[in-house]
Write a protein that holds these residues in place. Structure first.
Motif, PDB file in Angstrom:
ATOM      1  N   ALA A 240       0.828  -1.207   0.000  1.00 12.51           N
ATOM      2  CA  ALA A 240       0.000   0.000   0.000  1.00 12.51           C
ATOM      3  C   ALA A 240       0.862   1.256   0.000  1.00 12.51           C
ATOM      4  O   ALA A 240       0.547   2.246  -0.669  1.00 12.51           O
ATOM      5  N   SER A 241       1.980   1.225   0.738  1.00 11.42           N
ATOM      6  CA  SER A 241       2.843   2.407   0.800  1.00 11.42           C
ATOM      7  C   SER A 241       3.532   2.668  -0.528  1.00 11.42           C
ATOM      8  O   SER A 241       3.823   3.820  -0.875  1.00 11.42           O
ATOM      9  N   LEU A 242       3.801   1.605  -1.297  1.00 11.54           N
ATOM     10  CA  LEU A 242       4.446   1.793  -2.597  1.00 11.54           C
ATOM     11  C   LEU A 242       3.598   2.633  -3.539  1.00 11.54           C
ATOM     12  O   LEU A 242       4.126   3.363  -4.381  1.00 11.54           O
ATOM     13  N   LYS A 243       2.286   2.532  -3.383  1.00 17.35           N
ATOM     14  CA  LYS A 243       1.393   3.292  -4.248  1.00 17.35           C
ATOM     15  C   LYS A 243       1.536   4.795  -4.038  1.00 17.35           C
ATOM     16  O   LYS A 243       1.219   5.586  -4.929  1.00 17.35           O
ATOM     17  N   GLU A 244       1.995   5.190  -2.852  1.00 15.25           N
ATOM     18  CA  GLU A 244       2.143   6.610  -2.540  1.00 15.25           C
ATOM     19  C   GLU A 244       3.539   7.138  -2.852  1.00 15.25           C
ATOM     20  O   GLU A 244       3.768   8.334  -2.788  1.00 15.25           O
TER      21      GLU A 244
END
Length: 435
Positions: A240-244
């Motif tokens: 999920a953090s990679l998407k940001e």
């Protein structure tokens, strides 16, 4: 054992020494002796081999086997790294894959021809899984052993150690292969098979230095029960953090594209030189030695260049050179009277950018990471990107080779991927840490 601090020279050297330990696999097994040995013992019947009830072109079967091993690593490493980060036991995972790889390499001693082809293929697959699986956890230590400003030099040191160690062992192995009478060996296949055993022992033996000094559970994590499910949750959080993280996503996209070319050339260049260009085995071996000797200086040189002009600009230079290498390989003609000199020149160029692009890719990704304790999980995505790229690259190489009955066209296709990687990297938003 006394706990050493991040940036400590002894700790950095111990980490880099795993490159010394495991790089003999990537040079002797995937690049030099094994591909040549494999071709020599499977070239009967015009290179057609029988495996799992199906006839294959021998080069295509090896390519497909490597693709399968990389696919397995791509599927397993994110899950296992999530568990490793949650439990704080990533050194145990590093050890497991190291031993899997080294013992699998040793098993190749029993691969003697078509009758034992299954040993060669299964051993190749498991050794590849062991090597690349261990690299995930090894790379993830980089942010924990050195501050960001040292990442380029530390990453380059690892590759320099690896190339130097590989050259030493390869030189000994090649002496045994080319001059078996010096060792009292009369069986033509025995020198190569002995070298497989030596590689496995070297790998697991020198890895003990790394295992002794590297810390485990750096962040003092105390896992609760059901750690497998908690590991999956850790994986979802990082995903999920990679998407940001836009810069990280863009870099991974570029890394995927140019890795299709880099890793495929590394894995199959030796086979291309022997089968497509008819390079004599002794000359091909000297070219491989040249590549790895030059790679030591290439890794050092480009780590210094990156300090002057930044990681991204330096990577773009290496990608452009790699694209040129693929185009040059496409135009090489086996009938040329200067084919040996041309292939030597190509090998020297590969050596100059080989360690550079690998080292800079690792350190650039490390610099792009956010403040986190989940280094293994983050690096698993770096590794998965590379492995999927290898799956794509080796499959394309094998598939095109099977259709055209020539490996030449595959190199031209690889050049396109380098161009695409260059374009993506050129449009990447560059944070100050990697400019």
């Amino acid at each position: 054992m006394k706990l050493v601090q991040k940036g400590d020279t002894k700790l950095i050297n111990a980490w880099a020494f795993y490159d010394w330990a495991n790089s003999v696999y990537s040079l002797v097994i995937t690049t030099a002796i094994f591909p040549i040995y494999y071709e020599s013992v499977t070239n009967n019947n015009n290179g057609k081999v029988h495996f799992l009830g199906t006839d294959f072109n021998n080069a295509s079967l090896l390519s497909y086997s490597l693709s399968f091993s990389f696919l397995m690593v791509a599927l397993l490493s994110p899950i296992l790294s999530g568990i490793a980060d949650y439990t704080g036991n990533k050194k145990k995972f590093l050890q497991f894959f190291c031993y899997l790889g080294s013992f699998s390499v040793i098993s190749l001693f029993f691969f003697k021809g078509q009758d034992t082809l299954w040993i060669g293929i299964v051993g190749t697959i498991l050794a590849s899984i062991g090597f690349w699986g261990s690299i995930v956890f090894y790379n993830s230590y980089l942010p924990e052993i050195a501050p960001p400003e040292q990442h380029d030099r530390v990453s380059a040191k690892g590759f320099m150690f690896g190339y130097l160690g590989s050259l030493i062992l390869l030189t000994f192995s090649l002496t045994m292969v080319m001059k078996p009478e010096w060792f009292g060996i009369t069986d033509a296949s025995l020198p190569a098979r002995i070298s497989f055993v030596i590689v496995g022992i070297w790998w697991m033996g020198f890895a003990q230095i790394t295992f002794y000094h590297l810390p485990n559970n750096v962040f003092n994590k105390k896992p609760q029960k059901e750690y497998i499910f908690k590991g999956f949750r850790e994986l979802r959080v990082v995903l999920a953090s990679l998407k940001e993280l836009k810069s990280l996503k863009q870099f991974l996209t570029a890394f995927f594209l140019y890795s299709i070319g880099v890793q495929t050339v590394i894995l199959l260049a030796g086979l291309y030189g022997k089968k497509e260009l008819g390079i004599d085995t002794s000359k091909l071996i000297l070219i491989i030695l040249l590549i790895n000797f030059v790679a030591i200086f290439g890794a050092y040189l480009f780590s210094r260049i990156s300090e002057k002009i930044g990681n991204i600009s330096t990577l773009k230079i290496t990608i452009a050179l790699w694209g040129g290498i693929c185009v040059a390989a496409y135009f090489l003609n086996a009938k040329s009277p200067n084919i040996d000199a041309q292939f030597y020149a190509l090998g020297a160029t590969i050596g100059m950018v080989l360690g550079a692009i690998q080292s800079l890719s690792r350190s650039t990704y490390s610099k792009l990471l956010p403040e986190t304790q989940e280094h293994a999980t983050y690096f698993s995505f770096f590794d998965v990107t590379e492995k999927i790229a290898i799956v794509v690259g080796t499959f394309i190489f094998g598939f095109v080779g099977a259709i055209t009955n020539s490996m030449r066209d595959s190199f031209f296709i690889l050049a396109v991927f380098f161009l695409l990687g260059f374009i993506v990297l050129s449009t990447m938003q560059k944070p100050n840490s990697v400019k």
